[in-house]
Design an enzyme around this catalytic site. Structure first.
Site, mmCIF file in Angstrom:
data_model
loop_
_atom_site.group_PDB
_atom_site.id
_atom_site.type_symbol
_atom_site.label_atom_id
_atom_site.label_comp_id
_atom_site.label_asym_id
_atom_site.label_seq_id
_atom_site.Cartn_x
_atom_site.Cartn_y
_atom_site.Cartn_z
ATOM 1 C CE LYS A 1 -4.237 -1.547 0.153
ATOM 2 N NZ LYS A 1 -5.507 -1.047 -0.314
ATOM 3 C CG ASP B 1 -10.190 -2.715 7.155
ATOM 4 O OD1 ASP B 1 -10.866 -2.397 8.114
ATOM 5 O OD2 ASP B 1 -10.639 -3.262 6.137
HETATM 6 C C1 LIG Z 1 -1.990 -6.630 2.633
HETATM 7 C C2 LIG Z 1 -3.086 -6.377 1.662
HETATM 8 N N1 LIG Z 1 -3.174 -7.153 0.582
HETATM 9 C C3 LIG Z 1 -4.132 -6.959 -0.345
HETATM 10 C C4 LIG Z 1 -5.083 -5.963 -0.183
HETATM 11 C C5 LIG Z 1 -6.168 -5.812 -1.210
HETATM 12 O O1 LIG Z 1 -6.102 -4.614 -1.884
HETATM 13 P P1 LIG Z 1 -7.414 -3.975 -2.537
HETATM 14 O O2 LIG Z 1 -8.314 -3.553 -1.428
HETATM 15 O O3 LIG Z 1 -6.896 -2.855 -3.348
HETATM 16 O O4 LIG Z 1 -8.047 -5.062 -3.355
HETATM 17 C C6 LIG Z 1 -5.024 -5.129 0.949
HETATM 18 C C7 LIG Z 1 -5.986 -4.043 1.152
HETATM 19 O O5 LIG Z 1 -5.967 -3.328 2.125
HETATM 20 C C8 LIG Z 1 -3.991 -5.338 1.888
HETATM 21 O O6 LIG Z 1 -3.881 -4.561 2.990
#
Ligand SMILES: Cc1ncc(COP(=O)(O)O)c(C=O)c1O
Length: 415
Positions: A76, A121
């Protein structure tokens, strides 16, 4: 649960999607990110895991390890800074700001009174807080009742002001919107909704850096097949998957790999979107150990890319994610041990689940010749949760990783 996407297309990357995300914008974002102090200078490793491939009965498994992208602990860190830079450039065109200087903190005085806000989150909020700190603006983060204290402290460490609500994620999104409207602040969210697309688009575009590195690390060529037959992508609102699918599709064209999107069963908004043929809501409780993937609603903008670009959608149980965390941590005989947080291991969990069923493997064309890429999207972002689930601390796994790297038995591997 597994569903083949009836609406997937097998064409070049459509020009209508190029208007949303494209290689040029991704490259520009990558350039800017290379000036941000919160990101490691080098590309994240692409580990080859031959023992795991043997165990899963495929030709190759590689993991792109985003856990080491940044001290922020997740991929992120590539999205929020780009969204914030592009927002400021749009708001103050007359200042003719240099993006690289902006993220390096050269204009701190100018933005002292500028405030951004987001519900989160955890991982997006932490990245936004850090980007705001670097640029010199104020950041307010709204957390729902289930976000752990550990994650709150990690965000607050970057000077963000925390607003804690008693409700769930959707209510935290509403509260962020309310506070923004009342105070004249700007929402910087990683998900889109009607009339709110520029910022989440810029977030997703930042993720293209991961795909660009994979292409370099595998020596891939434009419009030629990828080094991988299958790419597993974990989904929350769909932004990560859209960022990677868009880049690899535009690069490889009709020779693109097959994409499989993996979600928690309780937060199956992308799976439901595939079933209904439109951006949809999850059917479950939206409460999962995979905190980053516990999202109730698909991002409609991401869905514009995912509907024509993803071949399969599937859901997994929380226990599957935990098993995948353990597999990666163990190092499986002589593979490198890797720290993957709960959401980080979900792509591998999807592959593992499919390989336990001959029928499902066949449906997804997974066999002994398959070369599979998974992306570990986070480190142990909640260390005590990690230790509880893996029965080993992340530090201890990292020590074993360091010994593996020093042992000289096998060099750090790229695909
Ligand atoms: C560690 C991690 N992987 C994958 C995702 C999935 O990303 P997206 O919400 O853009 O699909 C998130 C989303 O917060 C995440 O924190």
């Amino acid at each position: 649960m597994l569903i083949a996407n009836e609406r997937v297309t097998f064409s070049q990357y459509p020009s209508v999607l190029k208007n949303i995300m494209n290689l040029e914008q991704a490259h520009e974002s990558r350039q800017w990110l290379s000036h941000w102090s919160q990101l490691n200078r080098s590309a994240t490793p692409l580990w080859n895991l031959p023992n795991l491939a043997e165990k899963l009965g495929v030709a190759k498994v590689c993991v792109k390890d985003e856990s080491v992208r940044s001290p922020l602990g997740s991929f992120k860190a590539l999205g929020a800074p780009i969204a914030l830079i592009r927002l400021i450039l749009r708001l103050w065109p007359e200042h003719k700001l240099d993006a690289k200087e902006l993220i390096s903190g050269h204009y701190k005085e100018l933005f002292k009174a500028f405030t951004v806000i987001s519900a989160t989150d955890g991982n997006h909020g932490r990245a936004l807080a850090a980007a705001a700190q670097s640029i010199g603006c104020r950041c307010v983060i709204v957390l729902h009742a289930n976000v752990s204290l550990e994650r709150e402290q990690a965000i607050a460490a970057y000077d963000a002001e925390i607003v804690r609500i008693t409700g769930n994620y959707d209510e935290s999104v509403e509260e962020a919107a309310r506070l923004a409207a009342t105070n004249g602040w700007h929402v910087v969210s990683d998900t889109s909704y009607e009339g709110y697309e520029d910022i989440p688009r810029d977030v997703m575009q930042g993720y293209g850096t991961i795909a660009a590195e994979i292409i370099e690390q595998t020596g891939a060529e434009r419009d030629k097949p990828s080094a991988f037959t299958h790419v597993f992508l974990q989904g929350g609102v769909g932004g990560l998957a859209a960022g990677i699918v868009s880049y690899l599709w535009e690069f490889h064209g009709e020779s693109r790999p097959q994409f499989v999107v993996v979600e928690p069963k309780q937060a199956d908004c992308l799976y439901q979107s595939a079933a209904q043929g439109k951006a949809a809501k999850a059917t479950g409780s939206v409460d999962s150990v995979m905190a980053g993937l516990a999202c109730g609603e698909t991002s409609p903008l991401a869905w514009q890319i995912l509907q024509p670009g993803v071949d399969y959608f599937m859901t997994i149980e929380d226990d599957d994610a935990v098993a995948a965390m353990r597999l990666l941590a163990s190092g499986n005989g002589s593979d490198i041990p890797v720290v993957a947080g709960e959401s980080g291991a979900a792509g591998l969990a999807g592959l593992h689940v499919l390989r336990q069923s001959a029928e499902k493997s066949k449906a997804v064309c997974l066999d002994a010749d398959s070369r599979v890429l998974v992306i570990n999207t986070e480190a142990a972002t909640a260390p005590s949760v990690y230790q509880g689930l893996v029965s080993e601390s992340a530090e201890s796994v990292l020590e074993r990783q360091a010994s593996w790297l020093n042992s000289g038995v096998r060099q750090p591997a790229t695909a």
